[in-house]
Write an enzyme that holds these catalytic residues in place. Sequence first.
Site, PDB file in Angstrom:
ATOM      1  N   VAL A  45      34.129 -19.826  15.090  1.00 46.12           N
ATOM      2  CA  VAL A  45      33.790 -18.737  14.165  1.00 46.12           C
ATOM      3  C   VAL A  45      32.318 -18.815  13.748  1.00 46.12           C
ATOM      4  O   VAL A  45      31.588 -17.820  13.803  1.00 46.12           O
ATOM      5  CB  VAL A  45      34.692 -18.776  12.904  1.00 46.12           C
ATOM      6  CG1 VAL A  45      34.410 -17.577  12.012  1.00 46.12           C
ATOM      7  CG2 VAL A  45      36.171 -18.806  13.293  1.00 46.12           C
TER       8      VAL A  45
ATOM      9  N   LYS B 110      41.759 -21.869   5.236  1.00 49.21           N
ATOM     10  CA  LYS B 110      43.079 -21.714   4.585  1.00 49.21           C
ATOM     11  C   LYS B 110      43.642 -23.055   4.137  1.00 49.21           C
ATOM     12  O   LYS B 110      44.274 -23.150   3.091  1.00 49.21           O
ATOM     13  CB  LYS B 110      44.067 -21.033   5.533  1.00 49.21           C
ATOM     14  CG  LYS B 110      44.272 -21.767   6.841  1.00 49.21           C
ATOM     15  CD  LYS B 110      44.436 -20.830   7.994  1.00 49.21           C
ATOM     16  CE  LYS B 110      43.752 -21.397   9.200  1.00 49.21           C
ATOM     17  NZ  LYS B 110      43.369 -20.439  10.178  1.00 49.21           N
TER      18      LYS B 110
ATOM     19  N   GLU C 247      47.040 -25.138  20.481  1.00 50.89           N
ATOM     20  CA  GLU C 247      46.294 -26.397  20.497  1.00 50.89           C
ATOM     21  C   GLU C 247      47.053 -27.432  21.322  1.00 50.89           C
ATOM     22  O   GLU C 247      48.267 -27.317  21.514  1.00 50.89           O
ATOM     23  CB  GLU C 247      46.187 -26.950  19.066  1.00 50.89           C
ATOM     24  CG  GLU C 247      45.601 -26.016  18.051  1.00 50.89           C
ATOM     25  CD  GLU C 247      44.083 -26.046  18.042  1.00 50.89           C
ATOM     26  OE1 GLU C 247      43.505 -27.043  18.502  1.00 50.89           O
ATOM     27  OE2 GLU C 247      43.498 -25.043  17.587  1.00 50.89           O
TER      28      GLU C 247
ATOM     29  N   ASP D  43      50.651 -23.825   9.317  1.00 52.09           N
ATOM     30  CA  ASP D  43      49.551 -22.852   9.205  1.00 52.09           C
ATOM     31  C   ASP D  43      50.036 -21.597   8.463  1.00 52.09           C
ATOM     32  O   ASP D  43      49.369 -21.103   7.546  1.00 52.09           O
ATOM     33  CB  ASP D  43      49.058 -22.502  10.624  1.00 52.09           C
ATOM     34  CG  ASP D  43      48.042 -21.390  10.637  1.00 52.09           C
ATOM     35  OD1 ASP D  43      46.862 -21.663  10.364  1.00 52.09           O
ATOM     36  OD2 ASP D  43      48.426 -20.229  10.913  1.00 52.09           O
TER      37      ASP D  43
ATOM     38  N   LYS E 223      48.906 -19.872   4.667  1.00 49.40           N
ATOM     39  CA  LYS E 223      48.540 -18.466   4.475  1.00 49.40           C
ATOM     40  C   LYS E 223      49.491 -17.797   3.476  1.00 49.40           C
ATOM     41  O   LYS E 223      49.071 -16.979   2.653  1.00 49.40           O
ATOM     42  CB  LYS E 223      48.555 -17.746   5.819  1.00 49.40           C
ATOM     43  CG  LYS E 223      47.449 -18.254   6.744  1.00 49.40           C
ATOM     44  CD  LYS E 223      47.674 -17.827   8.171  1.00 49.40           C
ATOM     45  CE  LYS E 223      46.562 -18.297   9.076  1.00 49.40           C
ATOM     46  NZ  LYS E 223      46.847 -18.046  10.489  1.00 49.40           N
TER      47      LYS E 223
HETATM   48  P1  NAP Z   1      35.690 -25.304  14.963  1.00 50.80           P
HETATM   49  O1  NAP Z   1      35.513 -24.534  16.221  1.00 50.80           O
HETATM   50  O2  NAP Z   1      36.399 -26.608  15.028  1.00 50.80           O
HETATM   51  O3  NAP Z   1      34.220 -25.575  14.364  1.00 50.80           O
HETATM   52  C1  NAP Z   1      33.989 -26.410  13.276  1.00 50.80           C
HETATM   53  C2  NAP Z   1      32.478 -26.542  13.083  1.00 50.80           C
HETATM   54  O4  NAP Z   1      32.230 -27.318  11.926  1.00 50.80           O
HETATM   55  C3  NAP Z   1      31.768 -27.249  14.243  1.00 50.80           C
HETATM   56  O5  NAP Z   1      30.535 -26.607  14.506  1.00 50.80           O
HETATM   57  C4  NAP Z   1      31.532 -28.665  13.719  1.00 50.80           C
HETATM   58  O6  NAP Z   1      30.358 -29.263  14.212  1.00 50.80           O
HETATM   59  C5  NAP Z   1      31.367 -28.411  12.243  1.00 50.80           C
HETATM   60  N1  NAP Z   1      31.794 -29.563  11.461  1.00 50.80           N
HETATM   61  C6  NAP Z   1      33.035 -30.083  11.365  1.00 50.80           C
HETATM   62  N2  NAP Z   1      33.041 -31.144  10.555  1.00 50.80           N
HETATM   63  C7  NAP Z   1      31.764 -31.311  10.148  1.00 50.80           C
HETATM   64  C8  NAP Z   1      31.116 -32.260   9.316  1.00 50.80           C
HETATM   65  N3  NAP Z   1      31.786 -33.270   8.751  1.00 50.80           N
HETATM   66  N4  NAP Z   1      29.782 -32.124   9.107  1.00 50.80           N
HETATM   67  C9  NAP Z   1      29.098 -31.127   9.686  1.00 50.80           C
HETATM   68  N5  NAP Z   1      29.661 -30.189  10.485  1.00 50.80           N
HETATM   69  C10 NAP Z   1      30.967 -30.299  10.712  1.00 50.80           C
HETATM   70  O7  NAP Z   1      36.405 -24.445  13.847  1.00 50.80           O
HETATM   71  P2  NAP Z   1      36.641 -22.852  13.819  1.00 50.80           P
HETATM   72  O8  NAP Z   1      37.745 -22.490  14.737  1.00 50.80           O
HETATM   73  O9  NAP Z   1      35.327 -22.159  13.945  1.00 50.80           O
HETATM   74  O10 NAP Z   1      37.215 -22.671  12.342  1.00 50.80           O
HETATM   75  C11 NAP Z   1      36.389 -22.735  11.203  1.00 50.80           C
HETATM   76  C12 NAP Z   1      37.210 -22.329   9.979  1.00 50.80           C
HETATM   77  O11 NAP Z   1      37.656 -20.988  10.142  1.00 50.80           O
HETATM   78  C13 NAP Z   1      38.465 -23.172   9.749  1.00 50.80           C
HETATM   79  O12 NAP Z   1      38.680 -23.341   8.368  1.00 50.80           O
HETATM   80  C14 NAP Z   1      39.574 -22.317  10.345  1.00 50.80           C
HETATM   81  O13 NAP Z   1      40.833 -22.561   9.759  1.00 50.80           O
HETATM   82  C15 NAP Z   1      39.067 -20.931  10.014  1.00 50.80           C
HETATM   83  N6  NAP Z   1      39.583 -19.872  10.879  1.00 50.80           N
HETATM   84  C16 NAP Z   1      39.426 -19.973  12.225  1.00 50.80           C
HETATM   85  C17 NAP Z   1      39.895 -18.958  13.040  1.00 50.80           C
HETATM   86  C18 NAP Z   1      39.730 -19.016  14.542  1.00 50.80           C
HETATM   87  O14 NAP Z   1      40.167 -18.103  15.232  1.00 50.80           O
HETATM   88  N7  NAP Z   1      39.106 -20.050  15.093  1.00 50.80           N
HETATM   89  C19 NAP Z   1      40.549 -17.856  12.466  1.00 50.80           C
HETATM   90  C20 NAP Z   1      40.682 -17.766  11.078  1.00 50.80           C
HETATM   91  C21 NAP Z   1      40.193 -18.801  10.292  1.00 50.80           C
HETATM   92  P3  NAP Z   1      30.168 -29.653  15.783  1.00 50.80           P
HETATM   93  O15 NAP Z   1      30.120 -28.325  16.486  1.00 50.80           O
HETATM   94  O16 NAP Z   1      28.894 -30.375  15.879  1.00 50.80           O
HETATM   95  O17 NAP Z   1      31.372 -30.446  16.138  1.00 50.80           O
END
Ligand code: NAP
Length: 434
Positions: A17, A106, A191, A202, A206
Amino acid sequence: MTDYRRLRVALLGAGAVGSQVASLLRQHADELADRAGARLELIGIAVRDVDAPREVDLPRELLTTDAESLIVGADIVIELMGGIEPARTHLLAAINSGADVVTANKALLATHGPEIFDAADQVGAEVYYEAAAAGAIPIIRPLRDSLAGDRVQRIMGIVNGTTNYILDRMDTEGAEFADVLADAQRLGYAEADPTADVEGYDAAQKAAILASLAFHTTVPLESVHREGITAIDKSMMDAARHAGYVIKLLAVCERLNGGADESISVRVYPALVDRAHPLASVHGANNAVFVQAEAAGNLMFYGAGAGGVQTASAVLGDVVSAARRHIAGGVGVGESTLANLPIVPIGRVTTRYQITLEVDDQPGVLATVAGILSDGRVSIANVEQTVAGEDARTARLVIGTHKALEQDLSETVDRLAASGVVERVVSVLRVEGD
Ligand code: NAP
């Protein structure tokens, strides 16, 4: 070009995201400035590893591993790291430093929502989280703002795309759970560890968020009854189809009783949904939230519940709102938990059920089963004897009930299982959506 005031935007996370949010913020900078009334200046992006490969090209100089420093002096902080820590600490720091915050987290809101909203209230900041409940689907604002003058009676949501994808393929292709799950993992819909999705965690997070908003009540995650879909098999799907239903994993948030006895129930489980119900036509990994409000009647919100760029749309909407408020000033809307209604345990919930039993194929069995149900205050709406056992010694009874109390129903099912005439309780499913 209009000379807008600049707002400093810090982004925490550049994953599925976050990388899309960063890209859209830069790509549509001029349009967003016109809409927000401020130029949104992306001052940095905190990640774990600045050298990790990214889905989109991001300027190397924006990436940092120092989230703490990035937050200092930001007007708007967007948290898209996920998980509880360090996301919680960073969000609280952002709020306390005077920033408005946007998050899609969430898990964090369902477990630490009150702490975060209280912190925002203390300093007059605002927390935006449109993407936290159903990805791209606008549902938080409708519940918080558009329906603020109405009384929400019930929400039924398909809020987990992975489980809807699995159940939909089981329904349309007659496939088994394990096969579809393996396929979903290969295609990236599920996953490697699918527990959070298939066990309903999950969806429960929500549900807690939606119910808190809809009923102006703090809903702790522990008070959400949760069941997953791992016990759903092909025979249950076939039986559901035969009876005119489809099985969906539903998040149900319901207002119960009225007056002084008013309470709410929040629960997640696989349920039978009539094929004529709008939720039955939600296919694939899509999400939908069906809201029943006293004055507005039935409303349905439908679309992509996940996906990087889709979710980024909801996040950017929040960023524009945050920017407008930041410029206009004034205190935030805040979360309203003034009603603080009691949350009843699942045993005190009333629904219809479909009970499938394998019974001895002998005269008098139906009367015995009917007697046990009646003694347990479970009233029969219809009965069908579907399939005789292979040895012709057993028969399958599918019993539809009128509304019954969950506690009565579960005690009755125990008595049926222990009775001499029932060989096996094949399944017990709730029927939702009337
Ligand atoms: P993601 O792909 O796992 O990305 C997480 C990002 O956060 C990565 O860039 C990671 O860095 C960074 N990060 C994680 N821990 C960190 C730390 N301790 N310090 C600094 N940076 C850190 O997650 P995502 O899918 O984008 O989801 C993000 C949020 O949106 C979550 O809360 C999720 O529940 C929510 N969400 C996601 C979706 C979806 O479709 N994906 C939909 C609705 C809501 P690196 O890249 O360097 O590892």
